[in-house]
Write a protein that holds these residues in place. Structure first.
Motif, PDB file in Angstrom:
ATOM      1  N   GLY A   1     -12.469-118.563  52.959  1.00  0.00           N
ATOM      2  CA  GLY A   1     -13.587-119.481  53.133  1.00  0.00           C
ATOM      3  C   GLY A   1     -13.274-120.631  54.075  1.00  0.00           C
ATOM      4  N   VAL A   2     -12.018-121.062  54.117  1.00  0.00           N
ATOM      5  CA  VAL A   2     -11.633-122.164  55.002  1.00  0.00           C
ATOM      6  C   VAL A   2     -11.688-121.709  56.463  1.00  0.00           C
ATOM      7  N   ALA A   3     -11.196-120.519  56.736  1.00  0.00           N
ATOM      8  CA  ALA A   3     -11.271-119.978  58.101  1.00  0.00           C
ATOM      9  C   ALA A   3     -12.724-119.775  58.513  1.00  0.00           C
ATOM     10  N   GLN A   4     -13.534-119.286  57.610  1.00  0.00           N
ATOM     11  CA  GLN A   4     -14.955-119.081  57.913  1.00  0.00           C
ATOM     12  C   GLN A   4     -15.646-120.406  58.194  1.00  0.00           C
ATOM     13  N   ARG A   5     -15.258-121.441  57.479  1.00  0.00           N
ATOM     14  CA  ARG A   5     -15.841-122.763  57.723  1.00  0.00           C
ATOM     15  C   ARG A   5     -15.445-123.276  59.107  1.00  0.00           C
TER      16      ARG A   5
ATOM     17  N   GLU B   1      -7.760-111.346  55.652  1.00  0.00           N
ATOM     18  CA  GLU B   1      -6.616-111.775  56.441  1.00  0.00           C
ATOM     19  C   GLU B   1      -6.884-111.645  57.939  1.00  0.00           C
ATOM     20  N   GLN B   2      -7.693-110.676  58.329  1.00  0.00           N
ATOM     21  CA  GLN B   2      -8.048-110.535  59.729  1.00  0.00           C
ATOM     22  C   GLN B   2      -8.900-111.715  60.202  1.00  0.00           C
ATOM     23  N   VAL B   3      -9.790-112.188  59.335  1.00  0.00           N
ATOM     24  CA  VAL B   3     -10.599-113.363  59.676  1.00  0.00           C
ATOM     25  C   VAL B   3      -9.700-114.581  59.845  1.00  0.00           C
ATOM     26  N   ILE B   4      -8.760-114.758  58.935  1.00  0.00           N
ATOM     27  CA  ILE B   4      -7.828-115.894  59.011  1.00  0.00           C
ATOM     28  C   ILE B   4      -7.005-115.809  60.294  1.00  0.00           C
ATOM     29  N   THR B   5      -6.477-114.611  60.568  1.00  0.00           N
ATOM     30  CA  THR B   5      -5.644-114.428  61.756  1.00  0.00           C
ATOM     31  C   THR B   5      -6.424-114.699  63.041  1.00  0.00           C
ATOM     32  N   SER B   6      -7.641-114.175  63.127  1.00  0.00           N
ATOM     33  CA  SER B   6      -8.438-114.373  64.336  1.00  0.00           C
ATOM     34  C   SER B   6      -8.776-115.840  64.559  1.00  0.00           C
TER      35      SER B   6
ATOM     36  N   TRP C   1     -14.839-130.869  60.530  1.00  0.00           N
ATOM     37  CA  TRP C   1     -14.928-129.444  60.216  1.00  0.00           C
ATOM     38  C   TRP C   1     -14.584-129.157  58.762  1.00  0.00           C
ATOM     39  N   SER C   2     -13.766-130.032  58.156  1.00  0.00           N
ATOM     40  CA  SER C   2     -13.348-129.823  56.769  1.00  0.00           C
ATOM     41  C   SER C   2     -13.457-131.134  55.998  1.00  0.00           C
ATOM     42  N   PRO C   3     -13.889-131.090  54.749  1.00  0.00           N
ATOM     43  CA  PRO C   3     -13.936-132.313  53.946  1.00  0.00           C
ATOM     44  C   PRO C   3     -12.554-132.778  53.492  1.00  0.00           C
TER      45      PRO C   3
END
Length: 278
Positions: free
Chosen positions: A100-104, A42-47, A162-164
């Protein structure tokens, strides 16, 4: 419509967009202040979404400035409103998806910036190249190698999106978490996409749209204010305002932020109250 009725609509759009900016600011503050209390994913998504939300607020502010007076500055607001819509869809999509979507999204930004150190292309037979004298080595940037591989096709060309997922597919993902957010985003997209595309592409239709009424008649001094308010301003407002609602609603549902949910309800209530009195 009487002139005072047009003024009321104009004032309402200004008031609601400014209120929405404050709601987005409140959401940003809540997400930032509670970030360390959330899981690593969730921290990755938030950032990932914080600056995107901030960018939406900047664009909403630009719209209020450019539509503060009844003039042709509203033309440029179509592209700004579309930017708000696209950013809102991406924010809501990232917020309601797995990490995974935020990381992408982050990997896309990382490799995109690196590719900017050395760009080249051919336009109308002319070869154009732009490069830095001393770009950083790929190995010196953590995660860059994997990011480049992720966004390079089998022919060695850059994968630019950035996204398919399509815009509609992103909204469908949002719908799994918040039907109201998905409805807001769908309405925003429908309101602005058609005409903003023509304007951004510089077509003849996109040009005459501002100087003709819906029936094809030329806009005169006597009809300009009504055309500006009921057609131009309302398209811009509807796209930007409901996009903002959708982004906040999606984030609020994903992270269980009751204060943001209540703030959105208040915005909706004010708009609905005004519509019922007209």
């Amino acid at each position: 419509m009487p002139a005072d009725g047009l003024d009321d609509i104009h004032d309402l759009t200004q008031r609601l967009l400014k209120a929405e900016m404050r709601v987005i600011d409140g959401l940003i503050h809540t997400l930032e202040s509670s970030k360390t209390q959330r899981s690593a994913d969730e921290q990755v998504i938030t950032s990932t979404i914080l600056l995107m939300l901030q960018s939406m607020g900047v664009s909403l502010h630009s719209i209020t400035k450019l539509t503060g007076t009844v003039d042709m500055s509203v033309k440029d607001c179509f592209s700004i409103s579309r930017n708000v819509v696209e950013a809102a869809i991406n924010v809501a999509y990232i917020a309601t998806s797995d990490v995974g979507v935020a990381q992408r999204a982050q990997a896309h930004a990382l490799q995109k910036r690196f590719r900017d150190f050395n760009r080249s292309g051919e336009i109308a037979g002319t070869r154009i190249s732009v490069g830095y004298d001393n770009p950083p080595e790929m190995e010196s940037i953590q995660g860059l190698k994997d990011a480049l591989e992720l966004f390079t096709d089998k022919n060695g060309k850059e994968i630019r999106d950035w996204s398919p997922a399509t815009q509609n597919e992103k909204i469908e993902q949002v719908q799994l978490v918040s039907e109201q957010a998905a409805l807001s985003l769908a309405g925003a997209k429908f309101a602005i996409y058609r005409h903003s595309s023509e304007i951004l592409h510089g077509t003849y239709f996109g040009t005459i749209y501002f100087w003709t009424r819906d029936n094809g008649e030329p806009v005169t001094r006597d009809t300009f204010k009504e055309h500006w308010t009921n057609s131009l301003l309302m398209s811009v407002f509807t796209g930007a305002f409901f996009a903002g609602l959708g982004a906040v609603e999606a984030c609020a549902e994903r992270f269980n932020l009751q204060s943001s949910i209540e703030n959105v309800k208040a915005l909706r209530a004010e708009l609905e109250s005004k519509l019922q009195t007209n």
